[in-house]
Design an enzyme around this catalytic site. Sequence first.
Site, short mmCIF file in Angstrom:
data_model
loop_
_atom_site.label_atom_id
_atom_site.label_comp_id
_atom_site.label_asym_id
_atom_site.label_seq_id
_atom_site.Cartn_x
_atom_site.Cartn_y
_atom_site.Cartn_z
N LYS A 3 -4.44 -5.60 -1.55
CA LYS A 3 -3.81 -6.15 -2.75
C LYS A 3 -4.73 -7.18 -3.40
CE LYS A 3 0.92 -5.97 -0.91
NZ LYS A 3 1.62 -5.12 -1.88
N GLU B 290 3.24 1.35 2.40
CA GLU B 290 3.43 1.45 3.85
C GLU B 290 4.89 1.30 4.26
OE1 GLU B 290 2.89 -1.31 2.33
OE2 GLU B 290 4.42 -2.55 3.29
N ARG C 61 7.56 2.67 3.18
CA ARG C 61 8.24 3.96 3.31
C ARG C 61 7.82 4.69 4.58
NH1 ARG C 61 5.85 5.60 -2.44
NH2 ARG C 61 6.12 3.35 -2.58
#
Lengths: 472, 489
Positions: free
Chosen positions: B267, B339, B341
Amino acid sequence: MLTVGTVARIEGADATVLPLAEDGAIPDNLRAAADAAGFRGGAGTSCEALTTEGRVVLVGLGAAGDVEGAGSHTASTLSGYARIALDARGLTAERAARFAAACCLRAWRPAAIRKAEDADAPRLAALDILLDGSAEFAGVWTPLEAAVRATLWARDMVTLPANVLTPASFATRLEDIAALGVKLKVLDTRDLRRKGFGALLAVGQGSANPPCLAVLRWRGTIEAPPVAFVGKGITFDTGGIGIKPANRMWEMRADMAGAAAAAGAIMALALRRSPAPAVAVLPLAENATGGASYRPGDVLRTLSGRTVEVVDTDAEGRLVLADAIHHAIARYKPQAVIDLATLTGAIVTALGHHRAGLFDNDAALAAHVAAAGASVGEDVWRMPIADAHREDINSDIADLRNCLTGRMLPDACHAAAFLREFAGDTPWAHLDIAGVESREEADGLMPKGATGFGVRLLDRLVAQRFEGPHRA
Amino acid sequence: MLDVAFAKPTLPKAGALALLIGEGEQASGLWAEADAATGGAVGRALAAARFTGKKGQTATILAPGAGLSRVIAVGIGKRADAKALAYEEAGGQAEAAASGDAVLAIVPGGGAADAAHAALGAVLRGYRFDRYRTKEKAQDKPKLAKVVVNHDEQAAARAAWSDLAAVAEGVFITRDLVSEPANVLNPAEFAKRCEGFEKYGLSVEVLGPKEMKKLGFGALLGVAQGSANEPRFVILEWKGRKGRGKSKPVAFVGKGVTFDTGGISIKPAGGMEEMKWDMGGAGTVAGLMVALAGRKAKVDAVGILGLVENMPSGTAQRPGDVVTSYSGQTIEVLNTDAEGRLVLADALWYCQEKFAPRFMVDLATLTGAIIVALGHEHAGLFSNNDELSQQLTAAGIETGEKVWRMPLGDAYDKMLKSDIADMKNIGGRPGGSITAAQFIQRFVNDTPWAHLDIAGTAWTHKDGAIIPKGASAFGVRLLDRLVANHFEE
């Protein structure tokens, strides 16, 4: 649009389409071909065979008997033939008409601005229908045809590039619709200034192509206030001083799809002589970057008298709609207002390319809009305007600000909260059609390119809600 | 947690007094007494403040006399329309206005249950996470320690409070977990804290990486493999129907990514610190289970927490990796930052297989797209079941933890098609929350299921009436109410 008509016998067609239910009886002379291709009538499947009577194409209706699916499948797989026939003796007139409508919607292709047509280009131009109940066909076909024709008109408008389709030329093209008995009125820049359309004028002031406001009025026969459609008509949206990234900016020629849909809906009503009175109010402007453009930080006085602080010049659609919604309500006292706009990227993040966002101040109207959309395959999804969304658009120096700046903002909800201020107590629904006005791949009734989303929805809404004795 | 007591209405001799006033009401009871004792100062001050009792309105009168340090008027709107939530919010506003006093007397009016809800509001607003403040001066700390709720039916109010106190305890556990930094709260520490919940009557089972590997949790383990902190899988069970015959449990499943760097698909640095609360779903499930056990809810409930840390490293999973989930379905991981899910995929499949629950609700800080879609007032609700959706929506309105239903459908599911595996883990930016929910739905196997995307609601950046800035524990009160409304005898 395809030439559609009923025939007494099939003659001169390049291929004959025979729709078949899933696991339905296959004629003896086609069984070998169907078996070889593994064709059993499933949705989205077909099988072509040569017979002594010519080329026959079996098209599956699937378990659900989906004539629209079969119609669009036919248009996409048989696009190379100029003239096809539909053997509709197994269908009712109504189902045959829906097949034909789907076929026409899918067979549309953008009018190319080319010197010479490609030899491989689709050629499909005519559909002959062989039907037992051909006398009934015209009755069911006429209203469908009206909506299809108007949808294709809207698609053509959306496809036009912005150097061709300016605010003025958009208004000129509305004469196509005026010719059907619709009253057309265009307010030019001078009229707008005199009346105080401060938001629309500001958005348009940076462009060499001046803004205008077009109004289409279909009187119908019912003595009742009209239903009003308001469509965002930004013929090109650079973003203005808050300029957009260059990548894919060309898509912004479609930023007038709301106006095209609103006008198209009036066209459909006129073509089928709807009894319901309706009016379309179309704010038309080009949001250009230039020395005369409006700026971030400017405060505008809208037609309603409310002042708006412009935080981002690229949130211009809600500005032109604010003036147009106010004008529609103040001038025509409609029983309901439905606006359509390619308004926000946020709605694409929220709902993708398969549904438009629906916002409203009236649950009953919203339910009717959603039902109309579902019945024509133009799906919408109801979205919230939360208290926090309204609070977010308070301005420090004006009545409202047009948006917020920053990351991860619910901009579709903010835009709807903004528009709601201009709808007042009139039942109002807003369709954010960004993401559904064009398609990158053909799907169902929509070929690649402009979809005309909204025309059939509004036409159906009027038929279901504003024509009968139950009307609002 | 604030100390809560209930008493017959008596004008206090000192401290703060909060009057919960309905729109258009005239002084009566303690309000009239306070006004008289202060020589009419209360009435004059409220008139000067243009106080009308409108919902959310507050007016504070400092040292009005009669020994009171302050009188706080809080509007609850029209008394007839005021539901439990209105009393909670007014109680919370009173608490915020009284934090400088040691004792706050609240005069809520309304029924006995309303009085208990006013206490709940005060307690919830009084939450503070200050275990890492070592140098705060005493005068800067809030002094308020006790709330005395004045009501004619004090016994009934106290009885109603005992269940709400358990809910408040659950909320605080969630807020603590969510507020903890990731260097403290790693998966093992989170699991260890869950083991402490046995004292509430929960049974707790913790699986480590070895057990998960044996079971075949390939999706969850793929996320975990980049971190030096081992993953954990926690199963909390509450059996509240003992002796009432057999029935299927209700189940709650939480995403517990104790820190989410994004992994190799790392990120941007700006705002990454917020990713410590990427375990908010699991935090809520933990607090909810404590709440249900604490109030001895007559329901069998299961809480499942998938706990991992998503880190970039030499052992981290890569974009393009294919993992085999516990269900057997294969997943092409195209973005290691999608991640949550993956963790939920194994957790939900395990849940429906092991417990065959009546329904499963999962909670996850799953997508930024849900914030763009709905903002911070509603969580996104995705479900394969209309009845469960309606029950959740109604419970959300009652508790103020609102949800908004979002669509599912084949057109979105198709966006997950992978070239080489059963599915890919991302569907692109358009409809990003919907494709995430479609992904999860592939692991629920037709069990009635709802997914709450709480990315926009798990944390608040400004004070609310009953939620101080910080971890909201969104979902604890919502799901507790869901159970209370429909799934207890």
